[in-house]
Design a protein around this motif. Structure first.
Motif, short mmCIF file in Angstrom:
data_model
loop_
_atom_site.label_atom_id
_atom_site.label_comp_id
_atom_site.label_asym_id
_atom_site.label_seq_id
_atom_site.Cartn_x
_atom_site.Cartn_y
_atom_site.Cartn_z
N ILE A 34 0.85 -1.20 0.00
CA ILE A 34 0.00 0.00 0.00
C ILE A 34 0.88 1.24 0.00
N GLU A 35 0.65 2.09 -0.98
CA GLU A 35 1.48 3.28 -1.15
C GLU A 35 0.59 4.53 -1.06
N ALA A 37 1.11 7.55 -2.13
CA ALA A 37 1.01 8.37 -3.34
C ALA A 37 1.33 7.47 -4.56
N SER A 43 11.79 9.18 -0.59
CA SER A 43 13.12 9.67 -0.95
C SER A 43 13.64 9.00 -2.22
N ALA A 47 16.83 10.14 -5.76
CA ALA A 47 18.16 9.61 -5.43
C ALA A 47 19.10 9.75 -6.62
N VAL A 174 -1.98 4.41 4.65
CA VAL A 174 -2.29 3.66 5.87
C VAL A 174 -2.38 4.69 7.00
N ILE A 322 19.97 19.45 -6.60
CA ILE A 322 18.92 18.65 -5.96
C ILE A 322 19.21 18.65 -4.46
N VAL A 351 17.04 2.77 5.56
CA VAL A 351 17.93 2.26 4.50
C VAL A 351 18.49 3.47 3.75
N GLY A 354 19.58 2.78 -0.60
CA GLY A 354 18.56 1.86 -1.10
C GLY A 354 18.99 1.08 -2.32
N PHE A 355 19.86 1.67 -3.14
CA PHE A 355 20.23 1.01 -4.40
C PHE A 355 21.44 0.10 -4.23
C1 LIG Z 1 19.49 13.59 -2.76
C2 LIG Z 1 19.57 12.12 -2.51
C3 LIG Z 1 20.49 11.34 -3.18
C4 LIG Z 1 20.55 9.98 -2.94
N1 LIG Z 1 21.45 9.22 -3.62
C5 LIG Z 1 21.48 7.87 -3.45
C6 LIG Z 1 22.36 7.06 -4.19
O1 LIG Z 1 23.10 7.55 -5.03
N2 LIG Z 1 22.35 5.73 -3.97
C7 LIG Z 1 21.53 5.15 -3.06
O2 LIG Z 1 21.57 3.93 -2.89
N3 LIG Z 1 20.69 5.92 -2.33
C8 LIG Z 1 20.64 7.24 -2.50
N4 LIG Z 1 19.78 8.00 -1.76
C9 LIG Z 1 19.01 7.34 -0.70
C10 LIG Z 1 17.80 6.61 -1.25
O3 LIG Z 1 16.96 7.54 -1.81
C11 LIG Z 1 17.13 5.84 -0.12
O4 LIG Z 1 18.03 4.90 0.40
C12 LIG Z 1 15.88 5.11 -0.57
O5 LIG Z 1 15.07 5.94 -1.31
C13 LIG Z 1 15.11 4.56 0.61
O6 LIG Z 1 13.96 3.95 0.12
P1 LIG Z 1 12.73 3.57 1.04
O7 LIG Z 1 11.85 2.71 0.23
O8 LIG Z 1 13.22 3.05 2.32
O9 LIG Z 1 12.05 4.94 1.43
P2 LIG Z 1 11.14 5.96 0.61
O10 LIG Z 1 11.64 6.15 -0.76
O11 LIG Z 1 10.98 7.17 1.44
O12 LIG Z 1 9.78 5.20 0.47
C14 LIG Z 1 8.79 5.12 1.46
C15 LIG Z 1 7.46 5.07 0.80
O13 LIG Z 1 6.48 4.77 1.77
C16 LIG Z 1 5.33 5.50 1.50
N5 LIG Z 1 4.57 5.60 2.75
C17 LIG Z 1 5.06 6.06 3.95
N6 LIG Z 1 4.10 5.98 4.91
C18 LIG Z 1 3.00 5.46 4.31
C19 LIG Z 1 1.71 5.15 4.77
N7 LIG Z 1 1.34 5.40 6.03
N8 LIG Z 1 0.84 4.64 3.89
C20 LIG Z 1 1.21 4.37 2.62
N9 LIG Z 1 2.41 4.67 2.12
C21 LIG Z 1 3.32 5.20 2.95
C22 LIG Z 1 5.86 6.83 1.00
O14 LIG Z 1 4.91 7.54 0.24
C23 LIG Z 1 7.06 6.38 0.19
O15 LIG Z 1 6.75 6.19 -1.17
C24 LIG Z 1 19.68 9.37 -1.98
C25 LIG Z 1 18.75 10.17 -1.33
C26 LIG Z 1 18.69 11.53 -1.58
C27 LIG Z 1 17.69 12.33 -0.85
#
Ligand SMILES: Cc1cc2nc3c(=O)[nH]c(=O)nc-3n(C[C@H](O)[C@H](O)[C@H](O)COP(=O)(O)OP(=O)(O)OC[C@H]3O[C@@H](n4cnc5c(N)ncnc54)[C@H](O)[C@@H]3O)c2cc1C
Length: 808
Positions: A34-35, A37, A43, A47, A174, A322, A351, A354-355
């Motif tokens: 469940i997402e 958006a 984040s 990235a 959620v 960015i 995390v 993430g990549f």
């Molecule tokens: C500028 C920048 C550069 C980066 N560069 C790198 C890189 O080069 N290499 C790398 O590995 N990482 C990089 N990162 C880090 C990377 O973006 C993160 O590690 C990764 O996006 C984490 O993913 P996630 O799924 O944990 O979190 P998120 O991407 O934050 O995903 C969480 C999701 O959960 C959803 N959500 C939250 N709560 C709820 C709820 N209650 N109900 C439904 N949905 C919900 C949100 O809408 C969101 O889509 C970078 C980050 C930034 C900001």
């Protein structure tokens, strides 16, 4: 949206989609993500998409390697490109210390099967022509580095999961959840309620808010992070034309910057010192796919170094900046796993890469949910390494410290200073006034060593033997020749009582239970017969026991205990700091204690592994005749209100016997010369008791205990590896841990821990060697800071091999 699902994954970032894919791949297909958006809306979408395998924890590094190798698989299954650019990359060292660090990272990679190379600055220049090679001492080349398209990759995971049967619901937040009696969850979403057997929090930027829905305060914090894209650069075009390839990725530790090619220009990001947290207390739900205001002044110091190190950037125009937030745990590694006391609630958050890590996180978590075990050594990212002791502001200070140190070296003797002292015991001031240098374990201060003066009470950080060396040597001598006193409050202490206590302990521990007034050492095993604990078990009464174990793993063990506790008949309590301890060790320790205890402590009436309650002077105490020093000694446990009185009594009475305080570093040196292993180093869930040399502490005669069948199978199959003690012909540096062990020009094992054993006057390494390569008469080599040093297996402990001192 369906009304029931086996697993509900919250969050469609790269981590949630990876968890969903791995669950589906493992055969759990009745699963729903469940997402709030759109996919990537946290984040993930902004990235930089860089990936690499380097990590301070080799087990996390291995999962990063898995992640990078996974992308082809999801591309093939989904038909969705991840936009992979596997360019390879250089990590550039500007100093000799950094070069040493790279050599050690390279050595660690060897036993993980990684193919990094240590190269000169001139060679680095050939691979990455944008550098000014005069600025660097050398580099490490890693072929498994590059960058990808964050959007494409997240969708490749999502599409693959859907192909295997998973459901994804978008634009649906959620908002709350409640647990039913059977442990399943009623999850309230904007589109209605859904009943889920398990919930996984992959909420990324909102992981804290999703945790708070179930009363959980997760130690994560988002930080602002900036990178910029340049206009097209002629230097880049020239490299592309002359090599026929893209510019490789680069990481410059001194500049604290990373870079890669983006179209005809470059992408450059920094981990700046003047770092800024984002949404420190609450992340707003209406934060969309927004960027934060750029602030180039904040990263100016890094850019200045960058322009010097990569001169072509000076003339490059900036196309776009960015600035976006992403989350970190206090130590920068992910938070993964089940939560103690919350049935069927799992997390995969914090995390920060993430990549690099998302695939490994998804695999480990899905294994854990489907098979009951992550399948790898995930201690470095297990959520149980944190506990109730963290607070929002402690996390804030530690995350900022970690962010600013992202590209800094952490020396093996370096303790990080932010938010300290945070947790202290009653004798803290006593120890501090005697020039203790403290370490931080789970936020708790504990003495590492004692300096002769206040001015000398600090560590000079080094990979080599440092300023503490002679003082730790003197502390070891005091224990071996007279009597030493060590605070041991940082051990974990659990009390187990009730009618069912005996039967329960008999099931969860593989050793026989001790008689009243006695103690035994015992490992704990999971169903696969692997080591998940290493304890001293004491029996005070028929229905009352104490377990002493690693303080680091208190949450980890409590999670296991609670998950296996029967409905009634057993009361379990973790004592934390309401029970604190001091230990006296050395040949004069009995004499010291006998002066204060009005009871017969002779060898005959209170022998090795005896336990009992006594008054030490005025102080009521629980005393166990055991110490980790391998010498005659006693662990003395008291309520915290008595610890200062106990300390003063022991120090006063001990003065005539030459008592000396000792710290954790001396304890480590003393246990090494006894070949005593320790939790999280020699004993981890990837080893069996047969491999770890703990077979004498398991009783295969017992008919039933967790892990018994697997343990017997492992015995019949024979150990794959064996723990050995090595004496190393070291120069001025000892092993730290994770160094490769060589025999006949091949890596045949790895070091788990080591150091200088002062009393035995030997540099010691404990480590695992492939069973076929184990030969106590063979010559080995152990790689210390890039140099292979001769080593040999010590067939028996270097100190008191028959245990006469300990039992005396
Ligand atoms: C500028 C920048 C550069 C980066 N560069 C790198 C890189 O080069 N290499 C790398 O590995 N990482 C990089 N990162 C880090 C990377 O973006 C993160 O590690 C990764 O996006 C984490 O993913 P996630 O799924 O944990 O979190 P998120 O991407 O934050 O995903 C969480 C999701 O959960 C959803 N959500 C939250 N709560 C709820 C709820 N209650 N109900 C439904 N949905 C919900 C949100 O809408 C969101 O889509 C970078 C980050 C930034 C900001």
């Amino acid at each position: 949206m369906k009304s029931h699902t086996r697993v509900l994954v919250i969050g469609g970032g790269v981590v949630g989609c990876s968890v969903l894919y791995h669950l589906a791949k493992a055969g759990w297909t009745d699963i729903t993500l469940i997402e709030r958006a759109e996919l990537t809306a946290g984040s993930t979408w902004h990235a930089a998409g860089g990936f690499h395998t380097l990590n301070g924890d080799p087990n996390v590094a291995k999962l990063q390697q898995y992640t990078v190798e996974l992308y082809r698989e999801i591309e093939e299954l989904s038909g969705q490109s991840c936009g992979l650019h596997l360019t390879g990359g250089v990590m550039l060292a500007g100093t000799k210390e950094r070069m040493d660090w790279l050599k050690m990272a390279h050595a660690k990679g060897r036993y993980l099967g990684m193919h990094t190379e240590i190269i000169s600055a001139a060679e680095a220049k050939k691979l990455m022509p944008l550098i000014d090679e005069k600025q660097f001492a050398g580099a490490m080349y890693d072929p498994l580095e590059g960058h990808l398209d964050p959007y494409g990759t997240t969708h490749a995971y999502a599409k693959s999961a859907k192909i295997l049967g998973a459901e994804i619901v978008l634009r649906n937040r959620v908002v709350d959840m409640a647990q039913r009696e059977d442990g399943s969850w009623d999850v309230v979403t904007e589109q209605g309620s859904i009943h889920a057997e398990h919930v996984v929090n992959c909420g990324g930027l909102w992981a804290r808010e999703c945790g708070r829905m179930v009363g959980l305060e997760l130690p994560v914090l988002a930080m602002e992070h900036m990178y910029f894209l340049t206009e097209d650069m002629p230097e880049v075009a020239e490299i592309n034309a002359s090599t026929g390839k893209e510019v490789i990725t680069a990481l410059d530790f001194e500049g604290e910057i990373y870079m890669r090619q983006e179209r005809g220009g470059m992408l450059l990001g920094t981990y700046e010192q003047a770092c800024v947290p984002w949404s420190e207390k609450v992340t707003p739900w209406d934060f969309g796919q927004n960027l934060l205001d750029p602030d180039l002044d904040r990263i100016a110091p890094s850019l200045e170094v960058g322009f010097r190190h990569f001169p072509a950037f000076e003339n490059a125009g900036i196309r776009r900046v960015i600035n976006g937030p992403f989350t970190f745990a206090p130590d920068g590694n992910p938070l993964v796993g089940p939560i103690r006391g919350l049935r069927n609630y799992w997390v995969a958050c914090g995390v920060m890469a993430g990549f690099s890590q998302g695939g490994g996180v998804g695999l480990a978590l899905s294994n854990w949910m489907v098979h009951g075990d992550p399948g790898f050594d995930v201690w470095g990212m297990d959520v149980a390494r944190y506990g109730d002791w963290t607070t929002l502001s402690h996390t804030n200070a530690k995350v900022r410290e970690n962010y600013a140190r992202r590209f800094r070296i952490r020396f093996p003797n370096e303790e990080l200073p932010a938010a300290r002292p945070f947790r202290t015991t009653p004798v803290y001031d006593r120890l501090e006034s005697r020039n203790a240098v403290f370490g931080d374990m789970n936020g708790l201060e504990h003495a590492l060593w004692f300096a002769p003066s206040k001015a000398e009470a600090r560590d000079e950080f080094s990979f080599r033997r440092a300023n503490d060396f002679p003082h730790v040597a003197a502390e070891c001598a005091a224990v071996r020749e007279g009597v030493g006193l060590l605070e041991i409050s940082n051990f974990a202490k659990y009390e187990i009582s009730g009618k069912g206590a005996e039967a329960w302990l008999d099931t969860i521990l593989p050793n026989r239970l001790p008689a009243r007034g006695r103690m035994v050492l015992t490992p704990m095993l999971n169903e696969n017969g692997m080591l998940i604990g290493d304890f001293t078990l004491a029996r005070e009464a028929d229905d009352r026991f104490m377990i002493f174990g690693s303080g680091l793993a208190e949450q980890y063990h409590m999670r296991w205990f609670q998950a296996h506790l029967p409905e009634a008949g057993v009361t379990l309590r973790a004592h934390g700091l309401d029970l604190v301890g001091l230990q006296v060790a050395g040949p004069k320790s009995r004499e010291l204690l006998a002066r204060l205890v009005d009871a017969d402590l002779s060898k005959e009436t209170f022998p090795f592994m005896a336990v009992g309650r006594f008054n030490v002077g005025t102080v009521p105490a629980l005393i166990g005749r055991v110490t980790y020093t391998g010498d005659l000694g006693y662990e003395i446990w008291v309520k915290s209100e008595h610890q200062r009185a106990l300390f003063d009594l022991l120090m006063k009475e001990g003065a005539g016997l030459g008592i000396r305080l000792f710290g954790g570093r001396a304890l480590n040196a003393l246990r090494l010369e006894k070949s005593f292993g320790s939790w999280s180093r020699e004993y981890r869930p990837i080893y069996t008791p047969w491999e770890a040399g703990l077979e004498r502490f398991v009783s295969t005669q017992k008919s039933e205990f967790i892990g018994r069948d697997a343990l017997l199978r492992a015995r019949d199959e024979g150990p794959r590896r064996r723990l050995a003690t090595f004496v190393v012909d070291a120069l001025d540096a000892d092993v730290i841990g994770d160094e490769p062990i060589w025999r006949d020009g091949k890596v045949v094992g790895w070091v788990t821990s080591g150091g200088y054993a002062h009393h035995a006057k030997a540099s010691v390494a404990l480590g695992y060697v492939e069973a076929a390569a184990f030969d106590a008469t063979a010559p080995y080599e152990i790689e210390i800071i890039g140099e292979r040093r001769p080593a040999r297996i010590a067939p028996e402990p270097l100190f008191d091999p028959k245990g006469l001192r300990m039992r005396g």
